[in-house]
Write a protein that holds these residues in place. Sequence first.
Motif, PDB file in Angstrom:
ATOM      1  N   SER A  81      55.530 -18.128 -22.691  1.00  0.00           N
ATOM      2  CA  SER A  81      54.709 -18.687 -21.621  1.00  0.00           C
ATOM      3  C   SER A  81      54.696 -17.809 -20.374  1.00  0.00           C
ATOM      4  O   SER A  81      53.836 -17.986 -19.502  1.00  0.00           O
ATOM      5  CB  SER A  81      55.204 -20.091 -21.255  1.00  0.00           C
ATOM      6  OG  SER A  81      56.428 -20.040 -20.543  1.00  0.00           O
ATOM      7  N   TYR A  95      54.542 -14.373 -20.594  1.00  0.00           N
ATOM      8  CA  TYR A  95      53.997 -13.057 -20.910  1.00  0.00           C
ATOM      9  C   TYR A  95      52.756 -12.726 -20.085  1.00  0.00           C
ATOM     10  O   TYR A  95      52.621 -11.601 -19.583  1.00  0.00           O
ATOM     11  CB  TYR A  95      53.675 -12.956 -22.406  1.00  0.00           C
ATOM     12  CG  TYR A  95      54.882 -12.823 -23.306  1.00  0.00           C
ATOM     13  CD1 TYR A  95      56.168 -12.709 -22.786  1.00  0.00           C
ATOM     14  CD2 TYR A  95      54.745 -12.817 -24.697  1.00  0.00           C
ATOM     15  CE1 TYR A  95      57.268 -12.597 -23.615  1.00  0.00           C
ATOM     16  CE2 TYR A  95      55.844 -12.699 -25.535  1.00  0.00           C
ATOM     17  CZ  TYR A  95      57.107 -12.593 -24.993  1.00  0.00           C
ATOM     18  OH  TYR A  95      58.192 -12.481 -25.809  1.00  0.00           O
ATOM     19  N   GLU A  96      51.829 -13.664 -19.951  1.00  0.00           N
ATOM     20  CA  GLU A  96      50.604 -13.364 -19.211  1.00  0.00           C
ATOM     21  C   GLU A  96      50.926 -12.994 -17.765  1.00  0.00           C
ATOM     22  O   GLU A  96      50.400 -12.003 -17.235  1.00  0.00           O
ATOM     23  CB  GLU A  96      49.652 -14.556 -19.237  1.00  0.00           C
ATOM     24  CG  GLU A  96      48.353 -14.277 -18.474  1.00  0.00           C
ATOM     25  CD  GLU A  96      47.396 -15.452 -18.484  1.00  0.00           C
ATOM     26  OE1 GLU A  96      46.414 -15.419 -17.697  1.00  0.00           O
ATOM     27  OE2 GLU A  96      47.605 -16.404 -19.263  1.00  0.00           O
ATOM     28  N   GLN A  97      51.788 -13.773 -17.134  1.00  0.00           N
ATOM     29  CA  GLN A  97      52.152 -13.497 -15.745  1.00  0.00           C
ATOM     30  C   GLN A  97      52.827 -12.139 -15.615  1.00  0.00           C
ATOM     31  O   GLN A  97      52.548 -11.379 -14.677  1.00  0.00           O
ATOM     32  CB  GLN A  97      53.060 -14.611 -15.232  1.00  0.00           C
ATOM     33  CG  GLN A  97      53.325 -14.583 -13.735  1.00  0.00           C
ATOM     34  CD  GLN A  97      54.084 -15.813 -13.283  1.00  0.00           C
ATOM     35  OE1 GLN A  97      54.332 -16.739 -14.071  1.00  0.00           O
ATOM     36  NE2 GLN A  97      54.463 -15.844 -12.010  1.00  0.00           N
ATOM     37  N   ARG A 124      50.178  -9.295 -16.233  1.00  0.00           N
ATOM     38  CA  ARG A 124      49.286  -9.141 -15.084  1.00  0.00           C
ATOM     39  C   ARG A 124      49.999  -8.483 -13.911  1.00  0.00           C
ATOM     40  O   ARG A 124      49.372  -7.797 -13.095  1.00  0.00           O
ATOM     41  CB  ARG A 124      48.717 -10.495 -14.672  1.00  0.00           C
ATOM     42  CG  ARG A 124      47.718 -11.070 -15.673  1.00  0.00           C
ATOM     43  CD  ARG A 124      46.987 -12.275 -15.110  1.00  0.00           C
ATOM     44  NE  ARG A 124      46.079 -12.859 -16.091  1.00  0.00           N
ATOM     45  CZ  ARG A 124      44.865 -12.384 -16.359  1.00  0.00           C
ATOM     46  NH1 ARG A 124      44.401 -11.323 -15.704  1.00  0.00           N
ATOM     47  NH2 ARG A 124      44.094 -12.982 -17.267  1.00  0.00           N
ATOM     48  N   LEU A 139      47.678  -6.949 -22.340  1.00  0.00           N
ATOM     49  CA  LEU A 139      47.104  -8.178 -21.805  1.00  0.00           C
ATOM     50  C   LEU A 139      45.892  -8.607 -22.636  1.00  0.00           C
ATOM     51  O   LEU A 139      45.708  -9.802 -22.901  1.00  0.00           O
ATOM     52  CB  LEU A 139      46.696  -7.978 -20.343  1.00  0.00           C
ATOM     53  CG  LEU A 139      46.086  -9.199 -19.644  1.00  0.00           C
ATOM     54  CD1 LEU A 139      47.067 -10.367 -19.622  1.00  0.00           C
ATOM     55  CD2 LEU A 139      45.652  -8.824 -18.216  1.00  0.00           C
ATOM     56  N   GLU A 140      45.093  -7.634 -23.069  1.00  0.00           N
ATOM     57  CA  GLU A 140      43.915  -7.953 -23.863  1.00  0.00           C
ATOM     58  C   GLU A 140      44.318  -8.658 -25.164  1.00  0.00           C
ATOM     59  O   GLU A 140      43.695  -9.651 -25.566  1.00  0.00           O
ATOM     60  CB  GLU A 140      43.130  -6.682 -24.181  1.00  0.00           C
ATOM     61  CG  GLU A 140      42.457  -6.035 -22.979  1.00  0.00           C
ATOM     62  CD  GLU A 140      43.459  -5.318 -22.070  1.00  0.00           C
ATOM     63  OE1 GLU A 140      43.134  -5.104 -20.891  1.00  0.00           O
ATOM     64  OE2 GLU A 140      44.573  -4.994 -22.548  1.00  0.00           O
ATOM     65  N   TRP A 145      47.087 -10.304 -25.696  1.00  0.00           N
ATOM     66  CA  TRP A 145      47.703 -11.587 -25.406  1.00  0.00           C
ATOM     67  C   TRP A 145      46.660 -12.662 -25.089  1.00  0.00           C
ATOM     68  O   TRP A 145      46.815 -13.824 -25.473  1.00  0.00           O
ATOM     69  CB  TRP A 145      48.688 -11.462 -24.247  1.00  0.00           C
ATOM     70  CG  TRP A 145      49.430 -12.739 -24.022  1.00  0.00           C
ATOM     71  CD1 TRP A 145      49.324 -13.594 -22.969  1.00  0.00           C
ATOM     72  CD2 TRP A 145      50.373 -13.334 -24.908  1.00  0.00           C
ATOM     73  NE1 TRP A 145      50.141 -14.680 -23.129  1.00  0.00           N
ATOM     74  CE2 TRP A 145      50.808 -14.535 -24.322  1.00  0.00           C
ATOM     75  CE3 TRP A 145      50.914 -12.957 -26.135  1.00  0.00           C
ATOM     76  CZ2 TRP A 145      51.733 -15.369 -24.931  1.00  0.00           C
ATOM     77  CZ3 TRP A 145      51.837 -13.789 -26.739  1.00  0.00           C
ATOM     78  CH2 TRP A 145      52.244 -14.974 -26.139  1.00  0.00           C
ATOM     79  N   MET A 146      45.598 -12.293 -24.422  1.00  0.00           N
ATOM     80  CA  MET A 146      44.584 -13.266 -24.037  1.00  0.00           C
ATOM     81  C   MET A 146      43.782 -13.766 -25.240  1.00  0.00           C
ATOM     82  O   MET A 146      43.014 -14.720 -25.115  1.00  0.00           O
ATOM     83  CB  MET A 146      43.639 -12.674 -22.983  1.00  0.00           C
ATOM     84  CG  MET A 146      44.326 -12.340 -21.668  1.00  0.00           C
ATOM     85  SD  MET A 146      45.283 -13.715 -20.963  1.00  0.00           S
ATOM     86  CE  MET A 146      43.981 -14.880 -20.594  1.00  0.00           C
ATOM     87  N   GLN A 154      45.282 -15.074 -27.745  1.00  0.00           N
ATOM     88  CA  GLN A 154      46.108 -16.103 -28.371  1.00  0.00           C
ATOM     89  C   GLN A 154      45.312 -17.404 -28.502  1.00  0.00           C
ATOM     90  O   GLN A 154      44.565 -17.783 -27.594  1.00  0.00           O
ATOM     91  CB  GLN A 154      47.355 -16.368 -27.519  1.00  0.00           C
ATOM     92  CG  GLN A 154      48.337 -15.221 -27.474  1.00  0.00           C
ATOM     93  CD  GLN A 154      49.028 -15.019 -28.811  1.00  0.00           C
ATOM     94  OE1 GLN A 154      49.483 -15.958 -29.441  1.00  0.00           O
ATOM     95  NE2 GLN A 154      49.087 -13.774 -29.246  1.00  0.00           N
ATOM     96  N   THR A 213      49.005 -21.509 -26.672  1.00  0.00           N
ATOM     97  CA  THR A 213      49.163 -21.605 -25.228  1.00  0.00           C
ATOM     98  C   THR A 213      49.710 -22.971 -24.829  1.00  0.00           C
ATOM     99  O   THR A 213      50.605 -23.084 -23.983  1.00  0.00           O
ATOM    100  CB  THR A 213      47.815 -21.359 -24.528  1.00  0.00           C
ATOM    101  OG1 THR A 213      47.339 -20.064 -24.892  1.00  0.00           O
ATOM    102  CG2 THR A 213      47.969 -21.431 -23.017  1.00  0.00           C
TER     103      THR A 213
END
Length: 502
Positions: A398, A400-402, A405, A478-479, A481-482, A484, A489
């Motif tokens: 949870s 990873y995105e933060q 970025r 990031l690409e 991961w997004m 998912q 999520t």
Amino acid sequence: MFTGAWWWATALVVIDLAIRVLAIIFVPRNRRPTAGMAWLLAIFLIPYFGVIAFLLIGSPKLPRKRREVQDEINTFMRAVSAEERLEDTHGNNPAWFNSLVRMNATYGGLPLLAGNSGTLLSDYEQTIRAMAEAVDGATAYVHVQFYILSVDATTAGFFDALERAIARGVTVNVMLDHWASRGKKDYAATKARLDAMGANWTLMLPLQPLKGKFQRPDLRNHRKILVIDGTVGYMGSLNMISRDYNVKKNIKRGLKWKELVVELRGPGVSTLDAVFISDWYSETGEVIIQGVRRAELVSGGENLSRLSSALIDHRADAGTMLIQVVPSGPGFERENNLRLFLGLIHAAQRRIVITSPYFVPDESLLYAISSAVARGIPVDLFVSEIGDQALVHHAQRSYYEQLLRAGVSIFLYPAPYILHAKHFTIDDEVAMIGSSNMDMRSFSLNMEVSMLVRDAEFVARMRAVEDEYREVSRLLTLEEWMRQPLRSTVLDNLARLTSALQ
């Protein structure tokens, strides 16, 4: 006219309201805001279950009697730290490092010591063989402390070495965490083996309410320490058990644990011994003096204090490493390991590389890492591609995105391996290795031990280990991961909420 059903309904409403009001008053008190909010959310959404859970595992404190013993241990640790010789250890250090060492000593009570050497061991079976060989060289005593200790085909040689040591007249003292070890299939065989060889052994944080031994069930002693004769010590991430932990689901998935352990020589070994001695005293009330187990119980801390002046042998020079052992856990007033990690990250000027199997940071750690990247410092994070504990693994994901970025480079160590090593390096001369994960459990609920190191050669060897990870790991973008799926999520975010329940 009011019916019985009406009175019951009214009583339930009043009780529900009382629970919510009392929760607001008592739950957040002296608790991290994120943990307080998570508990309040649980109690408000599922009041009765939430209250029962809070009463069972809501307090991160040890029982009162154990806290009193811990006060004696802290006094002992501070007395050991008083033996520190500043002219030998602080003279050539940067000011920030010395101030960090002082903070560690203030909270954990152990000194920075010069004259040490460290060998990194990353091969699982070879590490256990090295430990067994060291035990075969013991002449006075062996101190064994593992979160999980289990006799099986992988560890049989280590247990054989302990038995040979006892046959030579060597004192062998053994500690294993009760809850973690009892869940393994060879638990009964392990206890029987220790009894048969004549080892002195005790359980750590036992859950035995009928014997008056009970605390929050998920408070655990997560330390992994082996000390032989006070001259050689081992510490790191490895538990004394088969590489797949002898768990059916792990075997079915083909999981294999990847560890990192340091073999330490020099005066610093005595401070590892100090952690063992304090834990033994906490569990048994017995004082170990110079490796000889005292038969009588000791009720006060006076004998512990007498150990401090003779504990460290400053003549045992073995190398160039400066090391400081930092114990942490619910027995200390502060989260010693978290404060150490934060201090190192904030001090970094050129590079940060973090390896953690369970990376569930609190806000302060997340801000420290993202701020480091904003300061222009590259941050690499090594984690496992797959997890062995679903709830923790999803909570980790949870973030990873933060992190992505913010500019953190996340490397996924490939399946079927669980990268269980726990260490990180900053710049070119400072490193940390130990038993502590970077999650809220290790910061607040587990008894852990970390070792701060200042030595360019040792850090270079740790960088080599990190490079080995990098060669086989996959860089997460990031690409990617997004992309998912939504269900992942949602599951990740739900797990994140539960991770704050402390």
